[in-house]
Scaffold this motif. Sequence first.
Motif, PDB file in Angstrom:
ATOM      1  N   MET A 194       0.819  -1.212   0.000  1.00 20.54           N
ATOM      2  CA  MET A 194       0.000   0.000   0.000  1.00 20.54           C
ATOM      3  C   MET A 194       0.857   1.269   0.000  1.00 20.54           C
ATOM      4  SD  MET A 194      -2.849  -1.431  -0.121  1.00 20.54           S
ATOM      5  CE  MET A 194      -4.046  -0.128   0.052  1.00 20.54           C
ATOM      6  N   GLY A 195       2.162   1.118  -0.129  1.00 22.72           N
ATOM      7  CA  GLY A 195       3.064   2.278  -0.136  1.00 22.72           C
ATOM      8  C   GLY A 195       3.129   2.974   1.215  1.00 22.72           C
ATOM      9  N   GLN A 196       2.929   2.208   2.283  1.00 17.51           N
ATOM     10  CA  GLN A 196       2.931   2.810   3.621  1.00 17.51           C
ATOM     11  C   GLN A 196       4.239   2.500   4.352  1.00 17.51           C
ATOM     12  OE1 GLN A 196      -0.111   4.622   4.890  1.00 17.51           O
ATOM     13  NE2 GLN A 196      -0.003   4.605   2.675  1.00 17.51           N
ATOM     14  N   ASP A 197       4.580   3.414   5.266  1.00 14.18           N
ATOM     15  CA  ASP A 197       5.813   3.242   6.027  1.00 14.18           C
ATOM     16  C   ASP A 197       5.522   2.476   7.325  1.00 14.18           C
ATOM     17  OD1 ASP A 197       8.328   3.543   7.151  1.00 14.18           O
ATOM     18  OD2 ASP A 197       7.818   5.498   8.030  1.00 14.18           O
ATOM     19  N   LEU A 198       5.979   1.234   7.362  1.00 14.61           N
ATOM     20  CA  LEU A 198       5.692   0.378   8.525  1.00 14.61           C
ATOM     21  C   LEU A 198       6.167   1.020   9.827  1.00 14.61           C
ATOM     22  CD1 LEU A 198       4.826  -2.249   9.916  1.00 14.61           C
ATOM     23  CD2 LEU A 198       7.023  -3.232   9.280  1.00 14.61           C
ATOM     24  N   SER A 199       7.325   1.634   9.775  1.00 14.36           N
ATOM     25  CA  SER A 199       7.906   2.190  10.992  1.00 14.36           C
ATOM     26  C   SER A 199       6.969   3.222  11.644  1.00 14.36           C
ATOM     27  CB  SER A 199       9.258   2.814  10.633  1.00 14.36           C
ATOM     28  OG  SER A 199       9.754   3.502  11.724  1.00 14.36           O
ATOM     29  N   SER A 200       6.308   4.037  10.801  1.00 18.25           N
ATOM     30  CA  SER A 200       5.386   5.033  11.370  1.00 18.25           C
ATOM     31  C   SER A 200       4.217   4.355  12.065  1.00 18.25           C
ATOM     32  CB  SER A 200       4.826   5.943  10.271  1.00 18.25           C
ATOM     33  OG  SER A 200       5.870   6.505   9.545  1.00 18.25           O
ATOM     34  N   TYR A 201       3.734   3.274  11.441  1.00 24.91           N
ATOM     35  CA  TYR A 201       2.612   2.549  12.064  1.00 24.91           C
ATOM     36  C   TYR A 201       3.053   1.901  13.375  1.00 24.91           C
ATOM     37  CZ  TYR A 201      -0.516   3.255   8.106  1.00 24.91           C
ATOM     38  OH  TYR A 201      -1.337   3.819   7.173  1.00 24.91           O
ATOM     39  N   LEU A 202       4.301   1.424  13.418  1.00 23.39           N
ATOM     40  CA  LEU A 202       4.804   0.818  14.666  1.00 23.39           C
ATOM     41  C   LEU A 202       4.906   1.870  15.762  1.00 23.39           C
ATOM     42  CD1 LEU A 202       7.493  -1.695  13.331  1.00 23.39           C
ATOM     43  CD2 LEU A 202       5.253  -2.214  14.285  1.00 23.39           C
ATOM     44  N   ASP A 203       5.257   3.098  15.365  1.00 26.79           N
ATOM     45  CA  ASP A 203       5.248   4.196  16.342  1.00 26.79           C
ATOM     46  C   ASP A 203       3.846   4.376  16.907  1.00 26.79           C
ATOM     47  OD1 ASP A 203       7.839   4.950  16.475  1.00 26.79           O
ATOM     48  OD2 ASP A 203       7.712   6.526  14.940  1.00 26.79           O
ATOM     49  N   GLY A 204       2.882   4.327  16.002  1.00 27.18           N
ATOM     50  CA  GLY A 204       1.474   4.488  16.420  1.00 27.18           C
ATOM     51  C   GLY A 204       1.104   3.430  17.445  1.00 27.18           C
ATOM     52  N   LEU A 205       1.564   2.218  17.201  1.00 27.31           N
ATOM     53  CA  LEU A 205       1.276   1.102  18.116  1.00 27.31           C
ATOM     54  C   LEU A 205       1.908   1.356  19.482  1.00 27.31           C
ATOM     55  CD1 LEU A 205      -0.147  -1.607  17.900  1.00 27.31           C
ATOM     56  CD2 LEU A 205       2.014  -2.635  17.203  1.00 27.31           C
ATOM     57  N   LEU A 206       3.105   1.937  19.415  1.00 28.13           N
ATOM     58  CA  LEU A 206       3.847   2.219  20.648  1.00 28.13           C
ATOM     59  C   LEU A 206       3.108   3.217  21.537  1.00 28.13           C
ATOM     60  CD1 LEU A 206       6.665   1.400  21.694  1.00 28.13           C
ATOM     61  CD2 LEU A 206       7.576   3.455  20.614  1.00 28.13           C
ATOM     62  N   TYR A 207       2.510   4.218  20.895  1.00 35.78           N
ATOM     63  CA  TYR A 207       1.883   5.288  21.683  1.00 35.78           C
ATOM     64  C   TYR A 207       0.414   5.033  22.009  1.00 35.78           C
ATOM     65  CZ  TYR A 207       6.094   7.619  20.042  1.00 35.78           C
ATOM     66  OH  TYR A 207       7.387   7.924  19.764  1.00 35.78           O
ATOM     67  N   SER A 208      -0.210   4.103  21.288  1.00 33.71           N
ATOM     68  CA  SER A 208      -1.663   3.940  21.525  1.00 33.71           C
ATOM     69  C   SER A 208      -1.913   3.177  22.828  1.00 33.71           C
ATOM     70  CB  SER A 208      -2.323   3.218  20.354  1.00 33.71           C
ATOM     71  OG  SER A 208      -1.812   1.926  20.246  1.00 33.71           O
ATOM     72  N   ASP A 209      -3.082   3.459  23.425  1.00 27.38           N
ATOM     73  CA  ASP A 209      -3.450   2.794  24.692  1.00 27.38           C
ATOM     74  C   ASP A 209      -3.926   1.379  24.434  1.00 27.38           C
ATOM     75  OD1 ASP A 209      -2.879   4.919  26.302  1.00 27.38           O
ATOM     76  OD2 ASP A 209      -4.883   5.806  26.098  1.00 27.38           O
TER      77      ASP A 209
END
Length: 314
Positions: free
Chosen positions: A23-38
């Motif tokens: 999908m042309g997405q940056d996995l690392s950014s999504y992993l950051d999201g996972l890190l910060y989400s409750d």
Amino acid sequence: MSNPIDPKLHEQLQKLQQKYDVMGQDLSSYLDGLLYSDYLTYWDYIHLDTLLSLQTPKTHFKDEKVFIVYHQITELYFNLILWEIDQIVEQTNLTEKFFCERMDRMINYFRQLVNSFGVMVDGMDRNQFLKFRMSLLPASGFQSGQYRMIEICSTDMINIVNTDDRKSMTDVDDINRLLEKLYWRSGATELATGKKTLTLKQFEEKYIEDFKTLGEKHRDRNLRKIYLKNFPNSEEVKKRLREFDELANVRWPLAHLKSAARYLQKDPEDIRATGGTNWQKYLPPRFQKIIFYPELWNETEKQEWGKAGLNFGQ
Ligand code: HEM
């Protein structure tokens, strides 16, 4: 020194990488999201606070809450029944197993509803009911759109036309004519004048176009048509359709009727506490004789339809 990455985790990361690359997405950014989400909580997942904010009684009578909550429970089960019907209707390569499993779920939901009706019949103080019910007029369970949708999706529309017109109507594909003659439209007339009740008028205004669209969609793909086309000789399918028919058109209506009799019976004045039908003539299933799958019942069973005490399912 940090621990080496578990090979299983490594494999999962690679799969994720592939998924996001596509999908042309940056996995690392999504992993950051996972890190910060409750972490997800139970109460957020099922929207408990919202759910418990949806009961707003119109009066101070305590038992009105019981009345509201049990209607909501019923609507949720109706919604699950529609959900299962939709799965059958939408399934490509429909098998007998799939059909029967979904029917079993629907049967189970209807059984729960029949068995729990005591929450209404025994669960409210009659004097409170007769008072708070007056402040809800002209609303009535009669206006349950999902109840009518279950009917439309379960059978051909001619089978939910009022008894007299059902016998005489010849063009069973004229959707406008069929809609006009649905049993509940004929049933909801004012006692004195024969005019449509306000309850009916408002209901039609909100839903009739939706019912028409649904009727057109299911003309060739309702449960009856699907069964006749795909499994006309299957005893397993027939057994389940019979039970569904009996639950939807005899057992639930009889359980419901018990409530009406318990709260409205004694005084003719109590009629004021309804949506305006002559409920003693309208609600008993032996008068409407709605049968989704008439070919699955013999003549005696059809004649006796809706009379309490018969064991139709056996
Ligand atoms: C004390 C409890 C209840 C009483 C006294 C009662 C009474 C009535 C009455 C008198 C009618 C006829 C229409 C009218 O004149 O308003 C009716 C229809 C209806 N009610 Fe109830 N009701 C009760 C509970 C419920 C519940 C919990 C539901 C669940 C959604 C429900 C759903 C319906 C439906 C679907 C109809 C239309 C039935 C048909 O057209 O065959 N009712 N009710």
